[in-house]
Design an enzyme around this catalytic site. Structure first.
Site, PDB file in Angstrom:
ATOM      1  CE  LYS A 176      -5.196   1.342   3.815  1.00  0.00           C
ATOM      2  NZ  LYS A 176      -4.992  -0.056   3.417  1.00  0.00           N
ATOM      3  CE  LYS A 229      -9.097   1.237   4.354  1.00  0.00           C
ATOM      4  NZ  LYS A 229      -8.284   0.126   4.009  1.00  0.00           N
TER       5      LYS A 229
HETATM    6  C1  PBG Z   1      -4.870  -3.233   4.525  1.00  0.00           C
HETATM    7  C2  PBG Z   1      -6.300  -2.825   4.646  1.00  0.00           C
HETATM    8  C3  PBG Z   1      -6.867  -2.254   5.789  1.00  0.00           C
HETATM    9  C4  PBG Z   1      -8.220  -2.061   5.512  1.00  0.00           C
HETATM   10  C5  PBG Z   1      -8.455  -2.514   4.224  1.00  0.00           C
HETATM   11  N1  PBG Z   1      -7.248  -2.977   3.691  1.00  0.00           N
HETATM   12  C6  PBG Z   1      -6.252  -1.964   7.088  1.00  0.00           C
HETATM   13  C7  PBG Z   1      -4.999  -1.199   7.163  1.00  0.00           C
HETATM   14  O1  PBG Z   1      -4.612  -0.476   6.248  1.00  0.00           O
HETATM   15  O2  PBG Z   1      -4.397  -1.310   8.212  1.00  0.00           O
HETATM   16  C8  PBG Z   1      -9.182  -1.486   6.496  1.00  0.00           C
HETATM   17  C9  PBG Z   1     -10.627  -1.734   6.253  1.00  0.00           C
HETATM   18  C10 PBG Z   1     -11.484  -1.505   7.438  1.00  0.00           C
HETATM   19  O3  PBG Z   1     -11.053  -1.030   8.504  1.00  0.00           O
HETATM   20  O4  PBG Z   1     -12.683  -1.821   7.326  1.00  0.00           O
HETATM   21  N2  PBG Z   1      -4.412  -3.465   3.258  1.00  0.00           N
HETATM   22 ZN    ZN Z   2      -2.226  -4.158   3.512  1.00  0.00          ZN
END
Ligand code: PBG
Ligand code: ZN
Length: 306
Positions: A176, A229
């Protein structure tokens, strides 16, 4: 051309407390925060179109947030109750739950903070394991830890196994990136960090080798599904990861990627349906098995010729 089938899609949904409320999310047209009963209603056409799974995110009022994110593992928490409600309406739906703390902590970080304001990795892992267990007890099929703590998959696996939930799967947000594409989601989740950012615990996009290593470490720890992601900006990573694992891969077509297409189409700069088809096909072509996508609830309209 054949489009990716609905069985590849996972629909991310935002659940709020109460009954009979829908709050459209400004930054994500087509998506709303829903109470569980409304989610059950809105799922009907989605399930009919062949979509077989949802990923549930909880959203709570700021007044219910605290320093430890206690509501995240409450037995009657918003996610725990939504899982039960959705399960009884759709016994065969695959239910995934997001396991994180940022929507439940008053500071908006994904974990428990030390006095100096940095996230304490090990204490957070303990909480994440409790959250995952509470989701499994409610009937979640797959828990999806997104906090990006080192060792979170191992900690969750151990907790689930020792509590009799060996069959609950883990979809890890294994790679991520610290991305600028999560903006609309943070509005949806009301989960933006109150200070600082998430660069300390999310991947740097300049280091592809480290990104792959992170996913493979999660595989070692017992992840059942790996994830990249965001998706569209990281097709190279999806394709490289495809070559080094036999686990299923999920690509998260994140909020910023979703809303950008809508904004562009709104200005008359592109045909929405064509952009959705081309970009979704790209992710599958790169090698992902599953697509976590906000287009899932518009599958018929976007992906079929009807
Ligand atoms: C946070 C989380 C995020 C997303 C999913 N879980 C945002 C972040 O890490 O700030 C993003 C998903 C999206 O943008 O559609 N645990
Ligand atoms: Zn989070």
């Amino acid at each position: 051309m054949t489009m990716p089938g609905p069985e590849k899609f996972i629909w991310p949904v935002f659940v709020i407390e109460g009954v009979n409320r829908r709050e459209p999310i400004d930054a994500m047209p087509g998506q709303s925060r829903l109470t569980a009963d409304c989610l059950v209603e809105d799922l009907k056409p989605v399930v009919d179109s062949g979509i077989g799974s949802v990923l549930i995110f909880g959203v709570i009022d700021d007044t219910s947030k605290d320093i430890k994110g206690s509501s995240a593992y409450a037995e009657n928490g918003v996610v725990q109750e939504a899982v039960q409600t959705v399960r009884s309406a759709y016994p065969h739906l695959v239910i995934l739950t997001d396991v994180c703390m940022c929507a439940y902590t008053d500071h908006g970080h994904c974990g428990i903070l030390d006095p100096d304001g940095t996230v304490n990795n090990d204490v957070t892992n303990h909480s994440l394991a409790q959250i995952a267990l509470s989701h499994a007890k409610s009937g979640a099929d797959i828990v999806a830890p997104s906090a990006m703590m080192d060792g979170q998959v191992g900690a969750i696996r151990a907790e689930l196994d020792s509590s009799g939930y060996q069959d609950t799967l883990i979809m890890s947000y294994s790679t991520k990136f610290a991305s600028s594409m999560y903006g609309p989601f943070r509005e949806a989740e009301k989960s933006a960090p109150q200070s600082g950012d998430r660069k300390a615990y999310q991947q740097s996009y300049g280091d592809p080798k480290q990104a792959i290593r992170e996913s493979l470490m999660d595989e070692e720890e017992g992840a059942d599904i790996l994830m990249v992601k965001p998706a569209l900006l990281y097709l190279d990573i999806i394709s490289q990861l495809r070559d080094c694992t036999d686990l299923p891969i999920a690509a998260y077509n994140v909020s910023g990627e979703y809303s950008a297409l809508i904004a562009s189409a709104d200005r008359g700069w592109g045909d929405l349906k064509e952009m959705v088809r081309e970009s979704t096909t790209a992710m599958v072509r790169a090698g992902t098995d599953l697509v976590i996508s906000y287009w899932a609830n518009q599958y018929e309209e976007m992906m079929t010729d009807k």
